[in-house]
Design a protein around this motif. Structure first.
Motif, PDB file in Angstrom:
ATOM      1  N   LEU A  71       0.812  -1.216   0.000  1.00  0.00           N
ATOM      2  CA  LEU A  71       0.000   0.000   0.000  1.00  0.00           C
ATOM      3  C   LEU A  71       0.846   1.267   0.000  1.00  0.00           C
ATOM      4  O   LEU A  71       0.320   2.372   0.144  1.00  0.00           O
ATOM      5  N   GLY A  72       2.158   1.123  -0.185  1.00  0.00           N
ATOM      6  CA  GLY A  72       3.025   2.308  -0.257  1.00  0.00           C
ATOM      7  C   GLY A  72       2.891   3.194   0.964  1.00  0.00           C
ATOM      8  O   GLY A  72       2.753   4.405   0.832  1.00  0.00           O
ATOM      9  N   ALA A  73       2.917   2.590   2.146  1.00  0.00           N
ATOM     10  CA  ALA A  73       2.798   3.305   3.422  1.00  0.00           C
ATOM     11  C   ALA A  73       1.506   4.125   3.509  1.00  0.00           C
ATOM     12  O   ALA A  73       1.451   5.146   4.167  1.00  0.00           O
ATOM     13  N   GLY A  74       0.472   3.658   2.813  1.00  0.00           N
ATOM     14  CA  GLY A  74      -0.816   4.341   2.860  1.00  0.00           C
ATOM     15  C   GLY A  74      -1.086   5.247   1.669  1.00  0.00           C
ATOM     16  O   GLY A  74      -2.225   5.636   1.432  1.00  0.00           O
ATOM     17  N   LEU A  75      -0.045   5.571   0.904  1.00  0.00           N
ATOM     18  CA  LEU A  75      -0.234   6.464  -0.242  1.00  0.00           C
ATOM     19  C   LEU A  75      -1.180   5.847  -1.270  1.00  0.00           C
ATOM     20  O   LEU A  75      -1.933   6.556  -1.926  1.00  0.00           O
ATOM     21  N   LYS A  79      -5.685   7.765   1.192  1.00  0.00           N
ATOM     22  CA  LYS A  79      -5.679   8.476   2.474  1.00  0.00           C
ATOM     23  C   LYS A  79      -5.085   9.883   2.364  1.00  0.00           C
ATOM     24  O   LYS A  79      -5.489  10.794   3.077  1.00  0.00           O
ATOM     25  N   TYR A  80      -4.120  10.061   1.476  1.00  0.00           N
ATOM     26  CA  TYR A  80      -3.426  11.345   1.363  1.00  0.00           C
ATOM     27  C   TYR A  80      -3.784  12.077   0.066  1.00  0.00           C
ATOM     28  O   TYR A  80      -3.055  12.972  -0.373  1.00  0.00           O
ATOM     29  N   LYS A  81      -4.903  11.701  -0.530  1.00  0.00           N
ATOM     30  CA  LYS A  81      -5.350  12.257  -1.805  1.00  0.00           C
ATOM     31  C   LYS A  81      -5.371  13.785  -1.769  1.00  0.00           C
ATOM     32  O   LYS A  81      -5.950  14.397  -0.881  1.00  0.00           O
ATOM     33  N   GLY A  82      -4.704  14.406  -2.745  1.00  0.00           N
ATOM     34  CA  GLY A  82      -4.741  15.854  -2.898  1.00  0.00           C
ATOM     35  C   GLY A  82      -3.824  16.635  -1.975  1.00  0.00           C
ATOM     36  O   GLY A  82      -3.790  17.859  -2.039  1.00  0.00           O
ATOM     37  N   PRO A  87       0.393  14.919   6.452  1.00  0.00           N
ATOM     38  CA  PRO A  87       0.140  15.730   7.652  1.00  0.00           C
ATOM     39  C   PRO A  87       1.111  15.404   8.796  1.00  0.00           C
ATOM     40  O   PRO A  87       1.467  14.249   8.998  1.00  0.00           O
ATOM     41  N   GLN A  88       1.530  16.445   9.498  1.00  0.00           N
ATOM     42  CA  GLN A  88       2.415  16.265  10.650  1.00  0.00           C
ATOM     43  C   GLN A  88       1.743  15.351  11.666  1.00  0.00           C
ATOM     44  O   GLN A  88       0.535  15.414  11.867  1.00  0.00           O
ATOM     45  N   GLY A  89       2.544  14.517  12.289  1.00  0.00           N
ATOM     46  CA  GLY A  89       2.029  13.619  13.304  1.00  0.00           C
ATOM     47  C   GLY A  89       1.538  12.289  12.766  1.00  0.00           C
ATOM     48  O   GLY A  89       1.265  11.377  13.530  1.00  0.00           O
ATOM     49  N   THR A  90       1.429  12.165  11.426  1.00  0.00           N
ATOM     50  CA  THR A  90       1.006  10.883  10.865  1.00  0.00           C
ATOM     51  C   THR A  90       2.201   9.942  10.784  1.00  0.00           C
ATOM     52  O   THR A  90       3.358  10.362  10.798  1.00  0.00           O
ATOM     53  N   ARG A  91       1.888   8.659  10.691  1.00  0.00           N
ATOM     54  CA  ARG A  91       2.945   7.654  10.573  1.00  0.00           C
ATOM     55  C   ARG A  91       3.756   7.890   9.301  1.00  0.00           C
ATOM     56  O   ARG A  91       4.971   7.706   9.284  1.00  0.00           O
ATOM     57  N   PHE A  92       3.092   8.337   8.247  1.00  0.00           N
ATOM     58  CA  PHE A  92       3.785   8.597   6.981  1.00  0.00           C
ATOM     59  C   PHE A  92       4.799   9.723   7.148  1.00  0.00           C
ATOM     60  O   PHE A  92       5.925   9.644   6.661  1.00  0.00           O
ATOM     61  N   ALA A  93       4.413  10.793   7.847  1.00  0.00           N
ATOM     62  CA  ALA A  93       5.337  11.911   8.077  1.00  0.00           C
ATOM     63  C   ALA A  93       6.551  11.438   8.867  1.00  0.00           C
ATOM     64  O   ALA A  93       7.686  11.830   8.568  1.00  0.00           O
ATOM     65  N   ARG A  96       8.891   9.384   6.625  1.00  0.00           N
ATOM     66  CA  ARG A  96       9.669  10.225   5.701  1.00  0.00           C
ATOM     67  C   ARG A  96      10.944  10.710   6.358  1.00  0.00           C
ATOM     68  O   ARG A  96      11.959  10.884   5.706  1.00  0.00           O
ATOM     69  N   GLN A  97      10.903  10.952   7.671  1.00  0.00           N
ATOM     70  CA  GLN A  97      12.097  11.371   8.396  1.00  0.00           C
ATOM     71  C   GLN A  97      13.098  10.222   8.511  1.00  0.00           C
ATOM     72  O   GLN A  97      14.293  10.437   8.558  1.00  0.00           O
ATOM     73  N   ILE A  98      12.596   8.994   8.536  1.00  0.00           N
ATOM     74  CA  ILE A  98      13.454   7.825   8.714  1.00  0.00           C
ATOM     75  C   ILE A  98      14.079   7.374   7.399  1.00  0.00           C
ATOM     76  O   ILE A  98      15.290   7.222   7.297  1.00  0.00           O
ATOM     77  N   ASP A  99      13.258   7.146   6.390  1.00  0.00           N
ATOM     78  CA  ASP A  99      13.803   6.608   5.145  1.00  0.00           C
ATOM     79  C   ASP A  99      13.537   7.488   3.928  1.00  0.00           C
ATOM     80  O   ASP A  99      13.530   7.026   2.797  1.00  0.00           O
TER      81      ASP A  99
END
Length: 183
Positions: A71-75, A79-82, A87-93, A96-99
């Motif tokens: 699922l490409g980390a939710g992308l 979930k992140y359409k548009g 968003p800050q605080g999301t697992r995806f954010a 992004r800092q990690i990898d």
């Protein structure tokens, strides 16, 4: 030794280069040892690089692919359409800092847009299509999904019991295929 002792049934690898898989298969054959039966790799509609060398090596040596992050980390769920940024605080954010930009880059965003179009025209959820796409590949043994709750798990498991129609698979296959670097 662990296989011979009955402590391990099957051997697998994760994130090896194709040459490493081939070398391991050759050593196992030469020394009459148990070889890998599965390899776990990042493989989804966005990240199709394994098709260049990993998949041919795995197929040649009878190693099944287990795909993580379908699922490409939710992308690829919509979930992140548009959004321009997760968003800050999301697992995806946090990821992004990690990898870095593993998924959130122009190609990843374009792939999510294509999947959204196919989802809208078919009336099927993006997540189901994203999970079912690799499962339709003969060399894919399974996918690994991460979920937050039982409802997400149930929704994701539906893709495994569903055969993606040829026209939907082809639409995703052709529109997300990486460009060839050379002939």
């Amino acid at each position: 030794d662990l296989v011979r002792q009955g402590k391990v049934r099957y051997l697998g690898c994760s994130n090896l280069f194709a040459w490493q898989m081939a070398k391991a298969a050759g050593v196992a054959a030469r020394l009459h040892l148990t070889g890998f039966v599965a390899g776990q790799f990042l493989y989804n509609l966005i990240h199709r690089e394994p098709e260049r060398e990993i998949v041919p090596a795995a197929v040649d040596h009878g190693i099944g692919l287990v795909c993580y992050s379908p699922l490409g980390a939710g992308l690829l769920t919509g979930k992140y359409k548009g959004l321009a940024e997760p968003p800050q605080g999301t697992r995806f954010a946090l990821r992004r800092q990690i990898d870095g930009g593993r998924f959130w880059h122009p190609r990843g965003l374009e792939t999510a847009r294509i999947l959204e179009e196919v989802s809208a025209s078919s009336g099927l959820p993006m997540a189901r299509l994203a999970i079912a796409w690799p499962l339709r590949r003969r060399f894919v043994a399974s996918v690994v999904v991460g979920v937050k709750n039982a409802a997400q798990l149930a929704e994701n498991l539906e893709a495994a019991d569903w055969d993606m129609p040829e026209d939907l698979w082809k639409a995703l296959e052709e529109r997300t295929r990486p460009t060839q670097e050379y002939l």
